[in-house]
Design a protein around this motif. Structure first.
Motif, PDB file in Angstrom:
ATOM      1  N   ASP A 197       0.825  -1.203   0.000  1.00 59.63           N
ATOM      2  CA  ASP A 197       0.000   0.000   0.000  1.00 59.63           C
ATOM      3  C   ASP A 197       0.862   1.257   0.000  1.00 59.63           C
ATOM      4  OD1 ASP A 197      -2.420  -1.434   0.046  1.00 59.63           O
ATOM      5  OD2 ASP A 197      -2.238  -1.736   2.211  1.00 59.63           O
ATOM      6  N   PHE A 198       0.459   2.201  -0.841  1.00 61.90           N
ATOM      7  CA  PHE A 198       1.109   3.525  -0.917  1.00 61.90           C
ATOM      8  C   PHE A 198       2.626   3.403  -1.063  1.00 61.90           C
ATOM      9  CE2 PHE A 198      -2.714   4.174   1.855  1.00 61.90           C
ATOM     10  CZ  PHE A 198      -3.476   4.855   0.926  1.00 61.90           C
ATOM     11  N   PHE A 199       3.035   2.542  -1.938  1.00 63.26           N
ATOM     12  CA  PHE A 199       4.481   2.325  -2.064  1.00 63.26           C
ATOM     13  C   PHE A 199       5.175   3.507  -2.739  1.00 63.26           C
ATOM     14  CE2 PHE A 199       8.313  -0.040  -3.642  1.00 63.26           C
ATOM     15  CZ  PHE A 199       8.850  -0.233  -2.372  1.00 63.26           C
ATOM     16  N   LYS A 200       4.422   4.194  -3.578  1.00 65.99           N
ATOM     17  CA  LYS A 200       4.998   5.385  -4.204  1.00 65.99           C
ATOM     18  C   LYS A 200       5.392   6.380  -3.108  1.00 65.99           C
ATOM     19  CE  LYS A 200       4.058   8.940  -7.692  1.00 65.99           C
ATOM     20  NZ  LYS A 200       5.040   9.744  -7.028  1.00 65.99           N
ATOM     21  N   GLY A 201       4.484   6.552  -2.141  1.00 68.58           N
ATOM     22  CA  GLY A 201       4.756   7.448  -1.013  1.00 68.58           C
ATOM     23  C   GLY A 201       5.941   6.959  -0.190  1.00 68.58           C
ATOM     24  N   TYR A 202       6.054   5.629  -0.047  1.00 66.32           N
ATOM     25  CA  TYR A 202       7.183   5.041   0.715  1.00 66.32           C
ATOM     26  C   TYR A 202       8.501   5.438   0.052  1.00 66.32           C
ATOM     27  CZ  TYR A 202       9.739   1.534   3.426  1.00 66.32           C
ATOM     28  OH  TYR A 202      10.604   0.913   4.277  1.00 66.32           O
ATOM     29  N   ASN A 203       8.550   5.243  -1.273  1.00 67.09           N
ATOM     30  CA  ASN A 203       9.764   5.614  -2.025  1.00 67.09           C
ATOM     31  C   ASN A 203      10.042   7.107  -1.918  1.00 67.09           C
ATOM     32  OD1 ASN A 203      10.945   3.359  -3.240  1.00 67.09           O
ATOM     33  ND2 ASN A 203       9.326   3.222  -4.766  1.00 67.09           N
ATOM     34  N   ASP A 204       8.958   7.893  -2.072  1.00 68.76           N
ATOM     35  CA  ASP A 204       9.131   9.350  -2.078  1.00 68.76           C
ATOM     36  C   ASP A 204       9.647   9.843  -0.733  1.00 68.76           C
ATOM     37  OD1 ASP A 204       8.281   9.317  -4.644  1.00 68.76           O
ATOM     38  OD2 ASP A 204       6.245  10.035  -4.253  1.00 68.76           O
ATOM     39  N   GLY A 211      13.273   1.742  -0.463  1.00 73.36           N
ATOM     40  CA  GLY A 211      12.165   1.054  -1.157  1.00 73.36           C
ATOM     41  C   GLY A 211      12.590  -0.330  -1.615  1.00 73.36           C
ATOM     42  N   ASP A 212      13.796  -0.418  -2.168  1.00 71.28           N
ATOM     43  CA  ASP A 212      14.304  -1.725  -2.606  1.00 71.28           C
ATOM     44  C   ASP A 212      14.454  -2.676  -1.415  1.00 71.28           C
ATOM     45  OD1 ASP A 212      14.365  -0.841  -5.153  1.00 71.28           O
ATOM     46  OD2 ASP A 212      16.545  -0.743  -5.357  1.00 71.28           O
ATOM     47  N   ALA A 213      15.003  -2.139  -0.310  1.00 72.21           N
ATOM     48  CA  ALA A 213      15.193  -2.981   0.886  1.00 72.21           C
ATOM     49  C   ALA A 213      13.842  -3.454   1.405  1.00 72.21           C
ATOM     50  CB  ALA A 213      15.937  -2.197   1.960  1.00 72.21           C
ATOM     51  N   ALA A 234       6.283 -15.383  -5.571  1.00 77.05           N
ATOM     52  CA  ALA A 234       7.073 -14.804  -6.659  1.00 77.05           C
ATOM     53  C   ALA A 234       6.916 -13.290  -6.626  1.00 77.05           C
ATOM     54  CB  ALA A 234       6.575 -15.337  -8.000  1.00 77.05           C
ATOM     55  N   ARG A 235       7.895 -12.608  -7.215  1.00 81.25           N
ATOM     56  CA  ARG A 235       7.695 -11.165  -7.407  1.00 81.25           C
ATOM     57  C   ARG A 235       7.029 -10.994  -8.762  1.00 81.25           C
ATOM     58  NH1 ARG A 235      12.005  -6.311  -7.842  1.00 81.25           N
ATOM     59  NH2 ARG A 235      10.519  -4.595  -7.778  1.00 81.25           N
ATOM     60  N   TYR A 236       5.858 -10.404  -8.735  1.00 80.25           N
ATOM     61  CA  TYR A 236       5.077 -10.352  -9.963  1.00 80.25           C
ATOM     62  C   TYR A 236       5.412  -9.115 -10.786  1.00 80.25           C
ATOM     63  CZ  TYR A 236       1.229 -11.646 -12.925  1.00 80.25           C
ATOM     64  OH  TYR A 236       0.489 -12.055 -14.002  1.00 80.25           O
ATOM     65  N   GLY A 315     -10.408   0.181   1.040  1.00 76.64           N
ATOM     66  CA  GLY A 315      -9.664   0.798   2.153  1.00 76.64           C
ATOM     67  C   GLY A 315      -8.239   0.317   2.333  1.00 76.64           C
ATOM     68  N   ARG A 316      -7.786  -0.717   1.594  1.00 78.81           N
ATOM     69  CA  ARG A 316      -6.416  -1.270   1.709  1.00 78.81           C
ATOM     70  C   ARG A 316      -6.207  -2.000   3.034  1.00 78.81           C
ATOM     71  NH1 ARG A 316      -5.946   3.518  -1.045  1.00 78.81           N
ATOM     72  NH2 ARG A 316      -4.794   3.446  -3.014  1.00 78.81           N
ATOM     73  N   ASN A 317      -4.991  -2.544   3.210  1.00 72.00           N
ATOM     74  CA  ASN A 317      -4.625  -3.318   4.409  1.00 72.00           C
ATOM     75  C   ASN A 317      -5.653  -4.423   4.663  1.00 72.00           C
ATOM     76  OD1 ASN A 317      -3.192  -4.112   6.649  1.00 72.00           O
ATOM     77  ND2 ASN A 317      -4.124  -2.610   8.024  1.00 72.00           N
TER      78      ASN A 317
END
Ligand SMILES: Nc1nc2c(ncn2[C@@H]2O[C@H](COP(=O)(O)OP(=O)(O)OP(=O)(O)O)[C@@H](O)[C@H]2O)c(=O)[nH]1
Length: 367
Positions: A197-204, A211-213, A234-236, A315-317
Motif C-alpha cells: 500500500d502507498f508504495f509510491k509514497g514510501y519511495n518518495d 524502497g528496494d530494501a 514470486a515477485r510479480y 480501504g487497503r490493508n
C-alpha cells in the motif's frame, strides 16, 4: 640428447612411454625428464592401458611391435577408453613402411616416428604437443566458463534480481503446471496477488534504496509464511507479489491472508506516508477454485487482480475474494450456521465478512 627446456613457458607434459624393451624406455625416459617432463613407463599392452587409465597422461609415446597385443591395438583401446577426450598418441617404430604409418593413424595415432628418432625431431614434436595441450586446457577452461555463464543466465532469467524470488515468467509457467495438477487431482488451488500500500509514497519519503530494501523484506516475509513445499511465492512486478497455494481451499486461503496481515503488523516496518496504518501494509486479492478444462492462467490472474482492486478500493490493508463474498452472501440469505457449512464440507466464512482485515490487537499485541 634432448636439450634443456626453452625459455618460452609451455606446460611440462605427463608422458606415458610404452615399449617392451627396458633399455629403450630408459634412454627415452631420461631424455624426457631432462627436458622437464614427467614420465610413466609401461612394458606391455596391458600395463599401458592400466597406466593410461590411472595417470591420464598428456601424451603417449607408443612402440608398435610388442609381444601379445601390438601398439595399434593399444591405440584403439585408448581411443575407446576416452570417449569425447583426446590424448595425443605418437608411435615410435623401427618399421619404416607406408602401410605401417597408415595403420598407426587408422588405429587412433596422431603421428608416426621411425626409430632411431633424432633428438631434435622428438623435441620439435613435443613442443608442438605442448602447444596443443595448452590450447586444449584453454578450451576446457573456456567451456567451463561458458557452462557457468549459461547456468547463471538460466537462473537470472527465472529469478527476480532484487528479491531472489522467482520472477513473473517463472510464476506464469508454474501456475500453468499447478492448474493442470489441480484439475487432474480435483483439488482446490488458490492464487493470491499482494500489493504494497502507498508504495509510491514510501519511495518518495524514504528513498528508492529503502524502497528496494523494503521489497526484499516483504519478499522474505512472504516466503517465510509459505510453509508447504509446493507453495510458490514470486515477485510479480514492481511492488506486487504473487503466490500460488496448491491444495488450498478458501478456508486455507483465509488462514494464509490472516498470517500475512499479522506478520506485517508484528514486523511493523514504519511507513511514514501511509494513511491506513503507521506501518507497512499490503492489500491482497485471492481467488480459489478447483480448475476445470476452461481454467486458464490469464483468467485466474484477472480474477485475483480484480479482487486486489476491490481490496484497494475498500480501504487497503485487507484481502478480498469474490468467491468468499459469494459464500458469505449465501450464508446470509440461507441463514445457515457455521456448523451447517462445516457439515456441507465448506468453510465457515461468515465470521470474516466480505473482507479479511486485520483484527484489533489484543492487550499483549498478539492476535
Ligand atoms: N524502490 C523501488 N520501487 C519500485 C520498484 N518497482 C516499482 N516501484 C515503485 O512502486 C510504486 C508503485 O506506485 P503505485 O502503483 O502508484 O501504487 P502505490 O503508491 O503503492 O499505491 P496503492 O497501490 O494504490 O496503494 C511506484 O512509485 C514505483 O516506482 C522497485 O523495484 N524498487
Amino acid at each position: 640428447m634432448l636439450q634443456a627446456p626453452l625459455p618460452t613457458a609451455l606446460p611440462p607434459l605427463r608422458i606415458l612411454v610404452v615399449d617392451d624393451q627396458a633399455s629403450t624406455r630408459e634412454v627415452l625416459s631420461a631424455q624426457l625428464q631432462f627436458a622437464g617432463h614427467a614420465v610413466e613407463e609401461a612394458d606391455s599392452a596391458e600395463s599401458a592401458l592400466q597406466a593410461f587409465q590411472r595417470h591420464r597422461p598428456d601424451l603417449v609415446l607408443l612402440d608398435v611391435e610388442m609381444p601379445g597385443h601390438d601398439g595399434y591395438w593399444v591405440a584403439s583401446q585408448m581411443r575407446a577408453a576416452e570417449a569425447g577426450g583426446w590424448t595425443p598418441i605418437i608411435f615410435l617404430s623401427s618399421l619404416d613402411q607406408d602401410h605401417c604409418l597408415w595403420q598407426a593413424i587408422e588405429s587412433g595415432g596422431d603421428d608416426y616416428l621411425v626409430k632411431p628418432v633424432s633428438s631434435t625431431v622428438l623435441q620439435a614434436k613435443l613442443r608442438a604437443m605442448q602447444r596443443l595441450r595448452r590450447t586444449q586446457s584453454r578450451l576446457i577452461e573456456l567451456s567451463d566458463e561458458l557452462r557457468l555463464a549459461n547456468e547463471q543466465l538460466t537462473r537470472l532469467s527465472h529469478e527476480d534480481a532484487l528479491t531472489g524470488l522467482p520472477n513473473r515468467r517463472s510464476f506464469d509457467a508454474r501456475l500453468q503446471q499447478e492448474i493442470l495438477a489441480a484439475q487432474r487431482e480435483q483439488q482446490p488451488l488458490t492464487l493470491v496477488l499482494c500489493d504494497i500500500d502507498f508504495f509510491k509514497g514510501y519511495n518518495d519519503s524514504l528513498g528508492h534504496v529503502a524502497g528496494d530494501a523494503c521489497l526484499q523484506r516483504v519478499g522474505s516475509l512472504l516466503q517465510g509464511i509459505c510453509r508447504r513445499p509446493r507453495d510458490y511465492p514470486a515477485r510479480y512486478g514492481g511492488e506486487e507479489f504473487a503466490l500460488i497455494l496448491p491444495l488450498t481451499p478458501r478456508s486455507g486461503a483465509m488462514t494464509f491472508a490472516r498470517a500475512v496481515l499479522r506478520t506485517l503488523a508484528l514486523t511493523a516496518m514504519p511507513h511514514p506516508s501511509s494513511s491506513v496504518a503507521p506501518h507497512l501494509t499490503l492489500s491482497g486479492g485471492i481467488t480459489t477454485c478447483i480448475p476445470d478444462q476452461d481454467t486458464a492462467v490469464e483468467g485466474l490472474i484477472r480474477r485475483a487482480d480484480d479482487a486486489l482492486y476491490a481490496a484497494k478500493s475498500r480501504g487497503r490493508n485487507c484481502f478480498f475474494s469474490f468467491e468468499m463474498q459469494m459464500d458469505t452472501r449465501e450464508q446470509r440469505s440461507a441463514s445457515r450456521t457455521a456448523a451447517d457449512f462445516q457439515a456441507s464440507g465448506r468453510a465457515p466464512l461468515s465470521g470474516f465478512g466480505d473482507l479479511l482485515s486485520p483484527a484489533p490487537p489484543s492487550v499483549n499485541g498478539q492476535k
